[in-house]
Design a protein around this motif. Structure first.
Motif, PDB file in Angstrom:
ATOM      1  N   LEU A   1       0.823  -1.212   0.000  1.00 22.78           N
ATOM      2  CA  LEU A   1       0.000   0.000   0.000  1.00 22.78           C
ATOM      3  C   LEU A   1       0.855   1.259   0.000  1.00 22.78           C
ATOM      4  O   LEU A   1       0.505   2.262  -0.633  1.00 22.78           O
ATOM      5  N   ARG A   2       1.987   1.217   0.694  1.00 22.93           N
ATOM      6  CA  ARG A   2       2.864   2.380   0.773  1.00 22.93           C
ATOM      7  C   ARG A   2       3.406   2.749  -0.619  1.00 22.93           C
ATOM      8  O   ARG A   2       3.612   3.911  -0.921  1.00 22.93           O
ATOM      9  N   GLN A   3       3.609   1.750  -1.458  1.00 20.48           N
ATOM     10  CA  GLN A   3       4.099   2.010  -2.806  1.00 20.48           C
ATOM     11  C   GLN A   3       2.991   2.504  -3.727  1.00 20.48           C
ATOM     12  O   GLN A   3       3.220   3.301  -4.629  1.00 20.48           O
ATOM     13  N   ILE A   4       1.780   2.038  -3.491  1.00 18.56           N
ATOM     14  CA  ILE A   4       0.652   2.422  -4.355  1.00 18.56           C
ATOM     15  C   ILE A   4       0.092   3.779  -3.969  1.00 18.56           C
ATOM     16  O   ILE A   4      -0.190   4.628  -4.824  1.00 18.56           O
ATOM     17  N   LYS A  43     -12.178  -8.926  -9.562  1.00 18.98           N
ATOM     18  CA  LYS A  43     -10.915  -9.485 -10.020  1.00 18.98           C
ATOM     19  C   LYS A  43     -10.210 -10.142  -8.843  1.00 18.98           C
ATOM     20  O   LYS A  43     -10.401  -9.747  -7.694  1.00 18.98           O
ATOM     21  N   LYS A  44      -9.416 -11.166  -9.163  1.00 14.90           N
ATOM     22  CA  LYS A  44      -8.615 -11.801  -8.110  1.00 14.90           C
ATOM     23  C   LYS A  44      -7.214 -12.064  -8.650  1.00 14.90           C
ATOM     24  O   LYS A  44      -6.998 -12.151  -9.863  1.00 14.90           O
ATOM     25  N   PHE A  45      -6.270 -12.171  -7.724  1.00 15.49           N
ATOM     26  CA  PHE A  45      -4.872 -12.339  -8.095  1.00 15.49           C
ATOM     27  C   PHE A  45      -4.244 -13.350  -7.146  1.00 15.49           C
ATOM     28  O   PHE A  45      -4.306 -13.191  -5.927  1.00 15.49           O
ATOM     29  N   ASP A  46      -3.684 -14.411  -7.714  1.00 16.94           N
ATOM     30  CA  ASP A  46      -3.024 -15.425  -6.900  1.00 16.94           C
ATOM     31  C   ASP A  46      -1.577 -15.015  -6.652  1.00 16.94           C
ATOM     32  O   ASP A  46      -0.822 -14.742  -7.594  1.00 16.94           O
ATOM     33  N   LYS A  57       2.282  -4.284  -8.852  1.00 18.51           N
ATOM     34  CA  LYS A  57       1.927  -4.035 -10.248  1.00 18.51           C
ATOM     35  C   LYS A  57       0.454  -4.333 -10.497  1.00 18.51           C
ATOM     36  O   LYS A  57      -0.260  -3.550 -11.139  1.00 18.51           O
ATOM     37  N   PHE A  58      -0.027  -5.459  -9.974  1.00 24.00           N
ATOM     38  CA  PHE A  58      -1.437  -5.830 -10.158  1.00 24.00           C
ATOM     39  C   PHE A  58      -2.369  -4.794  -9.536  1.00 24.00           C
ATOM     40  O   PHE A  58      -3.306  -4.309 -10.184  1.00 24.00           O
ATOM     41  N   LEU A  59      -2.120  -4.449  -8.260  1.00 20.16           N
ATOM     42  CA  LEU A  59      -3.025  -3.518  -7.570  1.00 20.16           C
ATOM     43  C   LEU A  59      -2.958  -2.117  -8.167  1.00 20.16           C
ATOM     44  O   LEU A  59      -3.985  -1.432  -8.281  1.00 20.16           O
ATOM     45  N   THR A  60      -1.769  -1.677  -8.576  1.00 11.96           N
ATOM     46  CA  THR A  60      -1.630  -0.352  -9.190  1.00 11.96           C
ATOM     47  C   THR A  60      -2.451  -0.269 -10.466  1.00 11.96           C
ATOM     48  O   THR A  60      -3.188   0.701 -10.683  1.00 11.96           O
ATOM     49  N   LYS A  61      -2.331  -1.277 -11.317  1.00 19.39           N
ATOM     50  CA  LYS A  61      -3.081  -1.273 -12.574  1.00 19.39           C
ATOM     51  C   LYS A  61      -4.585  -1.325 -12.317  1.00 19.39           C
ATOM     52  O   LYS A  61      -5.365  -0.626 -12.963  1.00 19.39           O
TER      53      LYS A  61
END
Length: 443
Positions: free
Chosen positions: A23-26, A117-120, A132-136
């Motif tokens: 979260l700190r990066q996003i 959406k989900k990400f493994d 990268k996933f959460l930012t996009k």
């Protein structure tokens, strides 16, 4: 699933070593709101409430430890917990469930959280792919939304639709840019950036010529497009943009705990909006899109008004917008303006890999209760059954009067309570547009 260290079965460890780091990066803490253990009510606290002020989005993050070294803990209980947070805080539309194995992204739609959406997570110690996933995902949610309003038939109420949808979007606290690609520039005139007040009081040819001359040295939409392709030119997009005098009618609006001030800016057109100026330029029809990308973060919505013709400028509008609205009067000739618009949009949509000119639907304009109007509507539904028929805007004298007074329909209706029907129809249409785009962008 891979086997993890037993440390990942500790929620505090997951929170500090995975979630907070990502979260700190996003969303940097400086300039934004970070509230850990945010109180929803006396009985419920969500692990993180985040308000990203630059993206203008707020969301919940609920953290779970791994159930075991090989098993995720995102189950029905975790999802019900997030649903409870949404229920008590309906102004927050987005939420994430995160444990060391998975991320699940939810959006509140029709008062119900839906998994979008989900990400493994392959390795919770490797933060780059997670970030990268959460930012996009968040960027896609908060992308500047671009809408072009176009049909090949004139006289269908396109200007009325453009300026009043822009106002309705701004009235909801959005920052809106209106782009006028029509060389008749009625949109610019209606929004008060083409010397409307002076034109209303012109008494001589000389006075009118002076007004036209004043446009010669003004930077406007054609300059914006042409300067975009000059690689050595350091463009300042704001130099081409002007405030609409309709901003005087906009009040701050409170959404949840946030107060927003909507606004309308205009990238104006005039007689200088000449399609031949970009006809032979490399990718000339994509220059507007390229220029608008420089404005990301400045606006929530861009509304593009086009001329009722198929020219290089028209293609600029279709290439510059994610979404297309096709207005059509319920008249036989107006129906023939739909087909070329659909064909052009489909071609561009295929060329741009589905990223531009997605047709939101057809807007029935100047409708009435005559048999002819009903017959034309049925004809549209038959021949364009694959397209959505959006809420109508009926024929009323209030529309013309509001344009003459150069005020939004909403304001005209407030002044004349008996003339509120069309204003409500435009408000309902705008709500439908927002809802549809929300659904498309969350898909």
């Amino acid at each position: 699933m891979s086997q993890l260290s037993d440390m990942w079965t500790n929620e505090a460890y997951v929170s500090s070593n995975l979630v907070e780091e990502v979260l700190r990066q996003i969303v940097p803490k400086t300039g934004n709101e970070w509230i850990p253990q945010y109180s929803i009510n006396p009985r419920n606290k969500v692990d993180f409430y985040i308000k990203d002020k630059s993206r203008r989005i707020e969301f919940f993050v609920e953290v779970k430890a791994a159930k075991s070294s090989t098993k995720s803990n995102l189950d029905s209980n975790a999802r019900q917990q997030l649903a409870t947070y949404f229920h008590h805080s309906p102004h927050v539309k987005y939420g994430f469930l995160i444990d060391p194995f998975r991320i699940e992204c939810y959006q509140l739609i029709d008062n119900y959280p839906q998994l979008k959406k989900k990400f493994d997570i392959e390795d919770p110690t490797q933060l780059a792919p997670i970030t990268k996933f959460l930012t996009k995902y968040i960027d896609d949610l908060t992308d500047m939304r671009t809408i072009v309003i176009h049909t090949s038939k004139g006289g269908v109420g396109k200007t009325t639709l453009s300026v009043n949808i822009a106002f309705e979007l701004a009235r909801r606290g959005n920052r809106v840019l209106v782009v006028d690609l029509d060389d008749q520039a009625n949109t610019s005139l209606s929004l008060g950036v083409n010397n409307a007040e002076k034109i209303d009081h012109v008494k001589t040819i000389e006075e009118f010529e002076d007004i036209l001359q004043s446009f010669e040295d003004r930077k406007e939409v054609m300059d914006f497009i042409l300067d975009t392709q000059k690689l050595r030119t350091r463009m300042k997009p704001k130099d081409y943009i002007y405030e609409s005098n309709w901003n005087q009618f906009l009040d701050p609006v409170t959404i949840g705990e946030e107060t927003r001030q909507g606004c309308i800016d205009v990238l104006p057109g005039s007689y200088k909006t000449d399609p031949y100026k970009i006809l032979n330029l490399p990718n000339g029809d994509k220059l507007l899109d390229k220029g608008l990308q420089k404005l990301k973060g400045e606006y929530d919505y861009v509304v593009i008004d086009t001329a009722p013709a198929t020219t290089a400028i028209t293609y600029s509008g279709l290439n510059g917008a994610q979404y297309l609205l096709i207005p059509s009067q319920m008249e036989y000739l107006s129906v023939y303006g739909i087909r070329p618009s659909v064909i052009n949009a489909t071609s561009i949509n295929e060329d741009r890999e589905g990223k531009r000119s997605n047709i939101l639907g057809i807007v029935p304009m100047m409708t009435d209760n005559t048999l002819r109007s009903k017959t034309i509507r049925a004809l549209i539904e038959k021949h364009f059954s694959h397209l959505r028929l959006l809420p109508e805007v009926s024929r009323q004298t209030a529309v013309g009067q509001a344009l003459l007074e150069r005020v939004p329909l909403f304001i005209y209706a407030e002044r004349h309570k008996s003339r509120s029907r069309t204003a409500k129809q435009v408000a309902d249409l705008t709500h439908e547009i927002i809802t549809k785009i929300d659904q498309l962008q969350a898909a």
